[in-house]
Design a protein around this motif. Structure first.
Motif, short mmCIF file in Angstrom:
data_model
loop_
_atom_site.label_atom_id
_atom_site.label_comp_id
_atom_site.label_asym_id
_atom_site.label_seq_id
_atom_site.Cartn_x
_atom_site.Cartn_y
_atom_site.Cartn_z
N GLU A 11 32.24 47.44 -0.54
CA GLU A 11 31.17 48.05 -1.37
C GLU A 11 30.36 49.76 -0.90
N LEU A 12 31.47 49.99 -0.74
CA LEU A 12 31.56 51.83 -0.58
C LEU A 12 31.75 51.93 -1.99
N HIS A 13 31.28 53.55 -2.41
CA HIS A 13 30.88 54.13 -3.19
C HIS A 13 32.54 54.35 -3.11
N PRO A 14 32.87 54.70 -5.04
CA PRO A 14 34.10 55.19 -4.66
C PRO A 14 34.43 56.53 -4.00
N GLU A 15 33.59 57.64 -4.28
CA GLU A 15 33.87 59.19 -2.92
C GLU A 15 33.91 58.18 -2.34
N SER A 16 33.35 57.86 -1.76
CA SER A 16 33.15 56.70 0.20
C SER A 16 34.62 56.75 0.27
N VAL A 17 35.42 55.49 -0.46
CA VAL A 17 36.46 55.56 -0.50
C VAL A 17 37.63 56.94 -0.92
N ARG A 18 37.22 57.58 -1.72
CA ARG A 18 38.24 58.82 -1.64
C ARG A 18 38.04 59.57 -0.64
N LEU A 19 36.96 59.51 -0.06
CA LEU A 19 36.89 60.97 1.62
C LEU A 19 37.23 59.98 2.20
N LEU A 20 37.49 58.58 2.67
CA LEU A 20 37.52 57.80 3.56
C LEU A 20 39.71 57.96 4.39
N ALA A 21 39.90 58.21 2.78
CA ALA A 21 41.42 58.12 2.52
C ALA A 21 41.93 58.87 3.15
N VAL A 22 41.33 60.65 3.60
CA VAL A 22 41.65 61.49 4.15
C VAL A 22 41.12 61.36 5.89
N ASP A 23 42.34 62.27 6.27
CA ASP A 23 41.86 62.08 7.59
C ASP A 23 40.83 63.19 8.55
N CYS A 24 40.69 64.18 6.88
CA CYS A 24 39.72 65.16 7.51
C CYS A 24 39.21 65.10 6.33
N TRP A 25 37.89 66.06 6.78
CA TRP A 25 37.06 66.38 4.95
C TRP A 25 38.08 67.61 4.64
N SER A 26 38.65 68.13 5.24
CA SER A 26 39.76 69.83 4.55
C SER A 26 40.88 69.16 3.81
N GLY A 27 41.04 68.26 4.15
CA GLY A 27 42.00 67.23 3.09
C GLY A 27 42.02 67.36 1.97
N ASP A 28 41.26 66.61 1.94
CA ASP A 28 40.49 66.61 0.07
C ASP A 28 41.55 67.68 -0.91
N PRO A 29 41.73 67.01 -1.39
CA PRO A 29 42.38 67.93 -2.56
C PRO A 29 41.25 69.24 -3.42
N ALA A 30 41.10 68.55 -3.66
CA ALA A 30 39.36 69.35 -4.24
C ALA A 30 38.81 70.22 -3.41
N VAL A 31 39.31 70.45 -2.18
CA VAL A 31 38.55 71.65 -1.19
C VAL A 31 39.37 72.59 -0.98
N ALA A 32 40.50 72.28 -1.48
CA ALA A 32 41.84 73.48 -2.21
C ALA A 32 41.53 73.75 -3.26
N ALA A 33 41.19 73.42 -4.29
CA ALA A 33 40.81 73.68 -5.21
C ALA A 33 39.55 74.63 -5.50
N LEU A 34 38.57 73.92 -5.18
CA LEU A 34 37.52 74.85 -4.79
C LEU A 34 37.31 75.85 -4.06
N ILE A 35 38.00 76.16 -3.05
CA ILE A 35 38.21 77.23 -2.35
C ILE A 35 39.85 78.29 -3.15
N ASP A 36 40.35 77.35 -3.81
CA ASP A 36 41.19 78.84 -5.04
C ASP A 36 40.01 79.13 -6.31
N ALA A 37 39.19 78.37 -6.29
CA ALA A 37 38.54 79.47 -7.70
C ALA A 37 37.60 80.42 -6.90
N ALA A 38 36.91 79.47 -5.92
CA ALA A 38 35.86 80.93 -5.28
C ALA A 38 36.99 81.93 -5.09
N ARG A 39 38.14 81.78 -4.26
CA ARG A 39 38.83 82.92 -4.30
C ARG A 39 39.33 84.30 -5.25
#
Length: 152
Positions: A11-39
């Motif tokens: 019953e988990l939302h697909p985004e929750s499944v995606r987030l559960l797949a990484v050991d830490c939120w900072s390991g999500d590929p979206a984090v690196a992309a967002l930080i690179d964009a801001a930098r």
């Protein structure tokens, strides 16, 4: 025999499944992309601010819309103890907010996968786990300073 893979609840939302797949939120590929964009946006905004200073006819609003990331030194309330707090604005601020949201959603997904809820009769276990995850998960400021691959 390898350990069985942990299967997320159906019953988990697909985004929750995606987030559960990484050991830490900072390991999500979206984090690196967002930080690179801001930098990448920070020097663009600085260049435009400089251009607006030299050429007042060019609207500074362009640079302001891109925004900035300023680290302010603030008092902690203890004598001679200061800390640096980030203040983001414009599009850079919107990216910062999204990073904070990813962290919060990662924590919420962990709590949900462990079947812990603030609506439970006894919220003590939920609250204790929430506090542990809050301490375990690096803040956006820490990830920004140390890089997106910092483990929890």
């Amino acid at each position: 025999m390898p350990p069985a893979a942990v299967q997320p609840l159906p019953e988990l939302h697909p985004e929750s499944v995606r987030l559960l797949a990484v050991d830490c939120w900072s390991g999500d590929p979206a984090v690196a992309a967002l930080i690179d964009a801001a930098r990448a946006l920070i020097p663009v905004a600085e260049t435009l601010r400089d251009l607006c200073t030299r050429r007042p006819s060019i609207d500074r609003l362009i640079a302001d819309e891109i925004g900035a990331l300023v680290w302010e030194t603030i008092e902690t309330g203890r004598v001679n103890v200061w800390q640096r707090e980030p203040r983001a604005s414009g599009v850079i601020g919107a990216i910062w907010i999204e990073l904070e949201s990813l962290r919060a959603r990662w924590i919420a997904a962990r709590l949900q996968s462990e079947e812990l809820s603030p609506a439970a009769q006894n919220i003590g276990q939920w609250y204790d786990r929430l506090q542990a995850l809050e301490e375990e998960a690096p803040t956006v400021a820490a990830v920004w300073s140390n890089g997106p691959t910092r483990p929890c």
